[in-house]
Design an enzyme around this catalytic site. Structure first.
Site, mmCIF file in Angstrom:
data_model
loop_
_atom_site.group_PDB
_atom_site.id
_atom_site.type_symbol
_atom_site.label_atom_id
_atom_site.label_comp_id
_atom_site.label_asym_id
_atom_site.label_seq_id
_atom_site.Cartn_x
_atom_site.Cartn_y
_atom_site.Cartn_z
ATOM 1 N N ASP A 50 2.435 0.406 0.373
ATOM 2 C CA ASP A 50 1.828 0.886 -0.865
ATOM 3 C C ASP A 50 2.439 2.252 -1.196
ATOM 4 O O ASP A 50 2.353 3.178 -0.388
ATOM 5 C CB ASP A 50 0.314 0.998 -0.683
ATOM 6 C CG ASP A 50 -0.413 1.375 -1.956
ATOM 7 O OD1 ASP A 50 -0.126 2.451 -2.511
ATOM 8 O OD2 ASP A 50 -1.284 0.601 -2.392
ATOM 9 N N TYR A 100 -12.353 -5.046 0.765
ATOM 10 C CA TYR A 100 -12.287 -3.705 1.337
ATOM 11 C C TYR A 100 -13.273 -3.502 2.483
ATOM 12 O O TYR A 100 -13.085 -2.618 3.324
ATOM 13 C CB TYR A 100 -12.576 -2.655 0.260
ATOM 14 C CG TYR A 100 -11.563 -2.582 -0.850
ATOM 15 C CD1 TYR A 100 -10.203 -2.557 -0.587
ATOM 16 C CD2 TYR A 100 -11.971 -2.515 -2.187
ATOM 17 C CE1 TYR A 100 -9.261 -2.477 -1.608
ATOM 18 C CE2 TYR A 100 -11.051 -2.429 -3.216
ATOM 19 C CZ TYR A 100 -9.696 -2.413 -2.926
ATOM 20 O OH TYR A 100 -8.784 -2.330 -3.943
ATOM 21 N N GLU A 128 -1.432 -3.263 5.698
ATOM 22 C CA GLU A 128 -1.081 -2.359 4.603
ATOM 23 C C GLU A 128 -0.938 -0.915 5.093
ATOM 24 O O GLU A 128 -1.735 -0.450 5.913
ATOM 25 C CB GLU A 128 -2.142 -2.418 3.498
ATOM 26 C CG GLU A 128 -1.773 -1.580 2.276
ATOM 27 C CD GLU A 128 -2.687 -1.825 1.096
ATOM 28 O OE1 GLU A 128 -2.722 -0.961 0.199
ATOM 29 O OE2 GLU A 128 -3.369 -2.873 1.059
#
Length: 279
Positions: A176, A70, A142
């Site tokens: 997602d 992250y 993402e």
């Protein structure tokens, strides 16, 4: 057959992850390449990788997904942080050369009040530099929920990044469900329209994987808080529609719900039952 798995801990190695996946009914899995908050990766264990590849072939485990930590921020204001993101991704991708068929997913980053245009430029510049290395792994951007100055808050922003990458042959998107819903895309009431919009803006052929997560806060909240499947604002019916949708059902699906292994096993079984019922 539904390709579904969850996030597993890589601390014990690839063979252990493969065995855990089979134990809970999964035929794929996701893992962090190193500590999700950063740090050095463990030394590669080529014997473990060879044993895993043999096990994976025997048990038909395919299309696993490596997740970048992250802490990477490809569009950070600080040049040293951008260099750290580049160096870490290059290190990760060099290791993934030993795992053909794996993809590499990363959060695009946060522009930190530099503006989205600058964010797009910096991310695409880094991807162009990485492409010069000639890695064979598919890299996935993402979709994000849009917290603060997050990049990737909508399909247009992702496409702007893709547009500035010279070689996009190994560049895709991981959608997602919690992120897109929290970002304002109503996959509950208008899944078909959302997919049509994705196709019009980015192209459905770039969609390579999906994270399946329910949402605590819901549509347009920009909160990014995952919930167990069927226990949040998205609901089980929508996940059934997703795993059975003709444009999505052949993708690998990865659960990132707040669960232990038994919880993942239950969710995988539920989603398999829903997918099997439609066949």
């Amino acid at each position: 057959m539904l390709r579904i798995g969850c996030h597993l801990s890589s601390s014990k190695g690839f063979l252990a992850m493969g065995k855990e996946a089979v134990k809970i009914g999964a035929n794929t899995f996701q893992f962090f390449t190193r500590n999700p908050r950063g740090g050095r990766a463990k030394e590669l264990n080529l014997e473990d990788i060879a044993a895993y590849r043999s096990f994976a072939e025997e048990h038909k485990i395919a299309e696993i997904l490596a997740h970048a930590p992250y802490t990477l921020n490809a569009c950070a204001k600080d040049q040293e942080l951008r260099q750290f993101a580049y160096d870490t991704m290059c290190d990760d991708l060099s290791r993934l050369e030993y795992l053909p068929g794996a993809s590499y997913n990363f959060h695009p980053g946060s522009h930190v009040k530099q503006g989205a245009e600058t964010g797009v430029q910096l991310i695409s510049e880094m991807l162009n530099k990485i492409n010069e290395k000639g890695y064979g792994t598919m890299i996935l951007l993402e979709t994000m929920a849009g917290k603060g100055t997050e990049m990737g808050r909508n399909f247009e922003e992702l496409q702007e990044i893709i547009d500035q990458v010279e070689d996009t042959s190994r560049l895709g998107v991981c959608m997602d469900t919690c992120h897109v819903f929290d970002g304002g895309y109503d996959i509950v009431e208008h899944l078909e329209q959302v997919l049509q919009e994705f196709d019009a803006v980015i192209g459905v052929e770039r969609l390579k994987a999906m994270h399946l997560n329910d949402s605590i806060y819901g549509l347009g909240s920009h909160k990014d808080r995952h919930e167990k499947i069927g226990e949040g604002k998205i609901g089980l019916k929508t996940f059934g529609a997703i795993v059975n949708h003709p444009k999505l059902k052949n993708l690998p699906f990865f659960l990132e719900t707040p669960n232990d292994l038994e919880g993942y096993k239950r969710e995988i079984a539920i989603l398999r039952e829903i997918a099997d019922a439609s066949n």
